[in-house]
Enzyme design. Structure first.
Site, PDB file in Angstrom:
ATOM      1  N   ASN A 141     129.166 158.835 118.318  1.00  0.00           N
ATOM      2  CA  ASN A 141     127.923 158.106 118.604  1.00  0.00           C
ATOM      3  C   ASN A 141     128.023 157.429 119.973  1.00  0.00           C
ATOM      4  OD1 ASN A 141     125.752 156.128 118.666  1.00  0.00           O
ATOM      5  ND2 ASN A 141     125.398 156.668 116.554  1.00  0.00           N
ATOM      6  N   GLU A 202     131.086 156.488 111.390  1.00  0.00           N
ATOM      7  CA  GLU A 202     129.791 156.138 110.801  1.00  0.00           C
ATOM      8  C   GLU A 202     129.213 157.322 110.017  1.00  0.00           C
ATOM      9  OE1 GLU A 202     127.673 154.860 114.275  1.00  0.00           O
ATOM     10  OE2 GLU A 202     128.595 152.883 114.256  1.00  0.00           O
ATOM     11  N   GLU A 284     133.462 147.468 114.474  1.00  0.00           N
ATOM     12  CA  GLU A 284     132.506 147.398 115.592  1.00  0.00           C
ATOM     13  C   GLU A 284     131.615 146.166 115.458  1.00  0.00           C
ATOM     14  OE1 GLU A 284     130.216 150.838 116.456  1.00  0.00           O
ATOM     15  OE2 GLU A 284     131.916 152.215 116.405  1.00  0.00           O
ATOM     16  N   TYR A 349     126.501 146.590 128.351  1.00  0.00           N
ATOM     17  CA  TYR A 349     126.486 146.172 126.952  1.00  0.00           C
ATOM     18  C   TYR A 349     126.518 144.658 126.760  1.00  0.00           C
ATOM     19  CZ  TYR A 349     126.625 147.845 122.152  1.00  0.00           C
ATOM     20  OH  TYR A 349     126.280 148.173 120.863  1.00  0.00           O
TER      21      TYR A 349
END
Length: 993
Positions: A141, A202, A284, A349
């Site tokens: 991802n 995930e 995460e 980010y």
């Protein structure tokens, strides 16, 4: 990744209430034996239980952060990030590795060149002293193009993605095998620092029906194959997984009560759901937030600033999280076409270490907590024994109490009962200690809790050989030096604190900052100290070999605890304490000298707490004039670095970069592939022949399609439906004449238009050519990665219903070399993610050593002067840089529109061959593009290129400047030889006209 908003409003509060309901609260009758120590059958150095991970028989609170080496394609700079992570008090670095980046074709794997060299990364992590969590996918991802899957696997030819099909298994096996073999010698069991290895990411597909415990056999088989591959190729450390949410509870042995299979050793989830026999592991947790196309200027970082990390990271401790990994700790850049369609070039980010490698208040705030979790060994083994508003005399404050069942240490985590509250609350707290339960403070004014912040108070806290009965101030760290203990406590400026030190009979004020005072109250079992915090550091001495340093928040920010060992555990008797510099990266003691390495951006004092036999400080290799204080520390001064000014660009040269529109242009060369597929593996159907670019070997960037048709066909227009991902764009031309553009929309992945040929002459005696140029903003994620990129429908139109005009030939140009299944690109180091099919890219105009001596006169062209007409123009210039040695500098390129009434253009920035910025002024606010050293030469000339795509006849004008992000004196020098990362132009490019 668990997300919460900055306002700490209803959603955030709901998360906390939910967590309280899910968290298992231990009672007094619950014995530690109820939670057996677990392990795998492959090694015995790494174990775990309900409380924490256990490494070589020692429990650890494991605080770490995520970075992606491929998003910083300069191995020399990995060292800088790792040193900064270590300095934060973190013990672990986590990395995604990128299948598509390392495997450009089914038959190629690169783990050795440039940023592909992960061996170098793991060597650095070991040298710096950080544990490593390796996360190789295959799917990761990461807001990446196709989620990190190899782009050649997205055509549909490999069947269902992320499943157990034979074709997909064959596709990922070489990469996964190579990763496991690469990691094998760097595991803890082999003397390295890799301690966990993640399978997939995930992937919540274990159950067809989770409540009925009906497994999904394809998903289970897929995970089993990944696990088998890892073990067969030498992986013995615990396997882990990052579950996407709490709904399916996938791949956890605790929840797989039917033995479905595919389970990992340690289950990770970014929520507060307990896995009873495994430590609470957040792979995460929110280290920041991404900034999609529609984000405001400055991105989404503001939502996750210092208040956020102070509040929520402490709340994670309240929830007994003992493996906490922040996503991201350093984000980096989506250079080239790495990004998923919804993102631009920046992957800053809002992380603690910014895209340009700078640090600020968020970094320091996390460091304050990181140093505490590293020093507070008792925190790794606690039960949550109570929560509520009844711990203090103020019901506006909510408290969680944790207790270590072995030592009796207690941790009180405080926050506002209403998380959105910004009030300042005064309170006293009831603490339970070995002396009994009572309200504190006793002699100091009551402490205060300000809005949007949390606090952690301790009781019966053991540091070295000593004990704090309680403290209404926060422990920053402690160090055992010469068998004497120095404890650092921090309190916000102007707020009072108190602590009770066991065993002391007397305390004195050894040094005072800003008239700091303290009250010492002798008790039967020790000394109670009360104070109101001032700016700076104040040192208190006690008669039981304890030294306490009181600091405010700003001083805590500049307080460092460098390890004097490579051991990631960082034993407290193998550290020094340094106060003052902007950053301390490392320290070592040789004889009577302590050598401290770090960063300084201003004149400041430096104070070092170290062994008594040390008398001299060296700073970045230079001996400082050092004095010793009467309480045993060393002091010196650091000078401000010299000023540095950035140079200007040289004169620009330019050339048209869209010759493909010209009448008479030949598309017979190797740059052009005949697009003639009449069948497709894709589930998407469209115009035949299929015009899906991935099927022809072109996966990234701009593609050019030339559709040939006869003038006798009677065509009067064309209908186009193009799928390029959200924010894609395209332009169309007929026989050299501009027909129109779709200028893009950040919410639209496929666009269509009907274009008339009414104002464009149609040739009756020769072939007509429709040129369609479109960009591909990236493949979608998850199963949608199979959505094709290219022309879904290209239909010639005619007013005569009895005739259907057709194209008789389609040709396609993309990344030079992409049509060769054994290559994917002419530039394997930068990879096919770096460039698309622009004429300038195919011919290598963006590369160092390309000869532009025949281009237009410098006096007549610049990006700011611009051009008219719908086309693409390529600009080149040089930029010399001479960053002094001993300096770490960072630079960015800033774009400014010259004409704000015309923003329908796109600009692509190239620096020494790397595409390092996509400026889309009509789509996004992003206009500043940091470029790292190594891509940008800090000690030599740089080749700067701009491809400017005007999407209307108005053309385009854009200004560009180089700006300094920072320039500081540092032991890390950004001036180094990065030539090996900058392969230049070769004659082979001439074949791709």
């Amino acid at each position: 990744m668990l997300f919460a908003n900055k306002t700490f409003g209803s959603f955030a509060y709901a998360l906390l209430l939910l967590s309280s309901g899910l968290q298992y609260v231990l009672g007094a009758s619950d014995a530690p034996s109820a939670w057996p120590i677990q392990g795998n059958d492959l090694q015995d150095q790494i174990q775990w239980d309900h409380y924490s991970i256990i490494i070589n028989s020692g429990r650890l609170f494991l605080f770490g952060g995520e970075m992606h080496p491929f998003r910083l394609p300069v191995p020399e700079l990995w060292q800088d990030i790792l040193e900064k992570v270590k300095a934060m008090g973190m013990r672990m670095i986590s990395i995604y590795t990128h299948w598509g980046f390392h495997a450009p074709t089914p038959d190629q794997i690169d783990f050795s060149t440039g940023a592909h060299n992960l061996t170098r990364f793991l060597e650095m992590a070991k040298e710096v002293g950080l544990y490593v969590l390796v996360r190789p996918g295959p799917y990761i991802n990461g807001e990446l193009n196709a989620g990190g899957l190899a782009l050649w696997s997205t055509t549909g030819a490999y069947g269902e993605l992320r499943s157990n099909g034979s074709a997909f298994t064959k596709a990922w096996t070489p990469y996964q095998t190579g990763m496991a073999k690469l990691v094998k010698p760097f595991q803890l069991t082999g003397g390295g620092t890799v301690i966990m290895y993640q399978l997939e990411n995930e992937y919540g597909e274990q159950w067809k029906n989770v409540d009925a415990k009906i497994p999904n056999p394809k998903a289970v088989s897929y995970m089993e194959k990944l696990k088998e591959n890892a073990i067969e190729n030498g992986i013995v450390v615990p396997s882990v997984h990052n579950a996407p949410n709490a709904n399916g509870r996938p791949w956890s042995k605790d929840y797989d009560t039917v033995g479905a299979g595919g389970d990992v050793d340690i289950y990770g989830l970014d929520s507060y759901l307990v896995s009873p026999n495994q430590p609470s592991f957040m792979p995460e947790f929110q280290g920041g937030a991404m900034s999609p196309w529609l984000s405001p200027a400055g991105g989404c970082a503001e939502r996750t600033g210092t208040e956020f990390v102070n509040f929520y990271y402490r709340d994670n401790i309240a929830q007994r999280i003992t493996i906490l990994n922040l996503y991201m700790i350093y984000g980096g850049t989506n250079w080239g076409w790495l990004a998923a369609p919804f993102l631009g070039s920046s992957y800053d980010y809002g992380a603690a270490i910014s895209e340009d490698r700078n640090i600020g208040s968020k970094y320091y705030e996390i460091k304050n907590l990181g140093l505490f979790t590293r020093a507070a060994g008792e925190l790794a083994y606690t039960d949550r024994i109570g929560t509520g508003t009844n711990y203090t005399n103020n019901t506006n404050i909510f408290t969680t109490e944790l207790r270590n069942p072995k030592t009796g240490a207690r941790f009180y985590v405080l926050r506002h009962a209403t998380t959105s509250s910004d009030s300042t609350e005064t309170f006293a707290i009831n603490v339970t200690t070995s002396l009994g339960s009572f309200y504190v403070p006793k002699i100091a004014p009551c402490p205060k809790l300000v809005g949007h912040e949390g606090r952690i108070f301790v009781a019966d806290f053991h540091f070295g050989k000593h004990t704090l009965f309680y403290a209404t101030t926060e422990v920053l760290t402690y160090s055992v030096i010469d068998e004497k203990t120095t404890l650092v406590l921090w309190t916000p400026n102007g707020i009072s604190g108190e602590f009770y030190l066991k065993g002391a009979k007397k305390g004195t004020l050894a040094s005072s900052s800003k008239n700091q005072t303290a009250v010492f109250d002798k008790q039967d079992d020790g000394v109670v100290v009360g104070f109101t915090q001032h700016e700076g550091a104040t040192v208190l001495g006690f008669d039981n070999d304890v030294r306490v340093v009181l600091v405010d928040r700003d001083t805590a920010y500049k307080t460092w605890v460098p390890a004097l060992t490579k051991d990631p555990k960082v034993p407290v008797d193998k550290t020094a304490i340094v106060v003052g510099p902007r950053l301390v990266r490392s320290a070592s003691v040789q004889g009577n000298t302590i050598s401290v390495n770090g960063d300084s951006n201003t004149t400041t004092d430096i104070e070092v707490f170290t062994s008594s036999h040390v008398s001299t400080i060296k700073w970045n290799g230079k001996q400082l004039r050092t004095t010793k204080t009467n309480y045993g520390t060393l002091k010196a001064s650091l000078q401000a670095p010299a000023k540095f000014s950035v140079p200007k660009f040289a004169s620009w040269k330019s050339q048209d970069s869209l010759p493909e529109t010209a009448v008479g242009y030949s598309d017979d060369g190797p740059a052009w592939v005949i697009a003639n597929h009449t069948t497709t593996s894709s589930a998407t159907k469209g115009t035949v022949p299929y015009l899906f670019s991935d099927e022809y070997g072109f996966h990234t960037g701009i593609r050019l399609w030339r559709g040939h048709f006869s003038g006798e066909s009677g065509a009067t227009g064309v209908y186009l439906n193009i799928q390029g991902g959200t924010a894609h764009s395209w332009s169309a031309f007929l026989n050299g004449k501009f027909l129109g553009s779709y200028t893009g929309d950040p919410t639209v992945a496929a666009s269509n238009a009907t274009l008339s040929f009414a104002n464009t002459p149609i040739f009756t005696n020769q072939t007509n050519v429709l040129l369609v140029m479109h960009d591909d903003t990236g493949h979608d994620q998850l199963s949608a990665a199979l959505n094709p990129r290219g022309i879904l429908n290209a239909t010639l139109l005619s007013p005569n219903s009895s005739t259907t005009p057709k194209f008789n030939l389609w040709k396609l140009a993309g990344t030079a070399g992409g049509s060769d299944p054994s290559r994917s690109t002419l530039d394997p180091l930068r990879t096919h993610y770096n460039e698309g099919g622009l004429s300038a890219e195919r011919l290598g105009w963006h590369l160092p050593s390309f000869d532009d001596s025949h281009w237009s006169s410098p006096s007549t062209t610049s990006p700011a002067q611009g051009f008219t007409g719908a086309t693409i123009r390529f600009y080149r210039t040089s930029l010399p840089l001479d960053v002094p040695k001993g300096v770490d500098a960072s630079f960015a390129f800033k774009f400014t529109p010259v004409d704000t009434s015309n923003l329908n253009y796109r600009t692509f920035l190239y620096v020494n061959g790397y595409q390092y910025g996509r400026y889309y002024p009509s789509i996004a606010s992003e206009n500043v593009f940091p470029v790292p050293a190594g891509v940008l030469n800090h000690g030599g000339d740089n080749v700067i290129g701009l491809a400017v795509w005007a999407q209307t006849e108005k053309g385009a004008k854009v200004d560009i400047e180089l700006v300094t992000r920072y320039a500081i004196e540092s032991s890390f020098e950004s001036r180094f030889d990065g030539e090996y990362l900058q392969p230049g132009w070769t004659k082979e490019r001439l074949d791709y006209v």
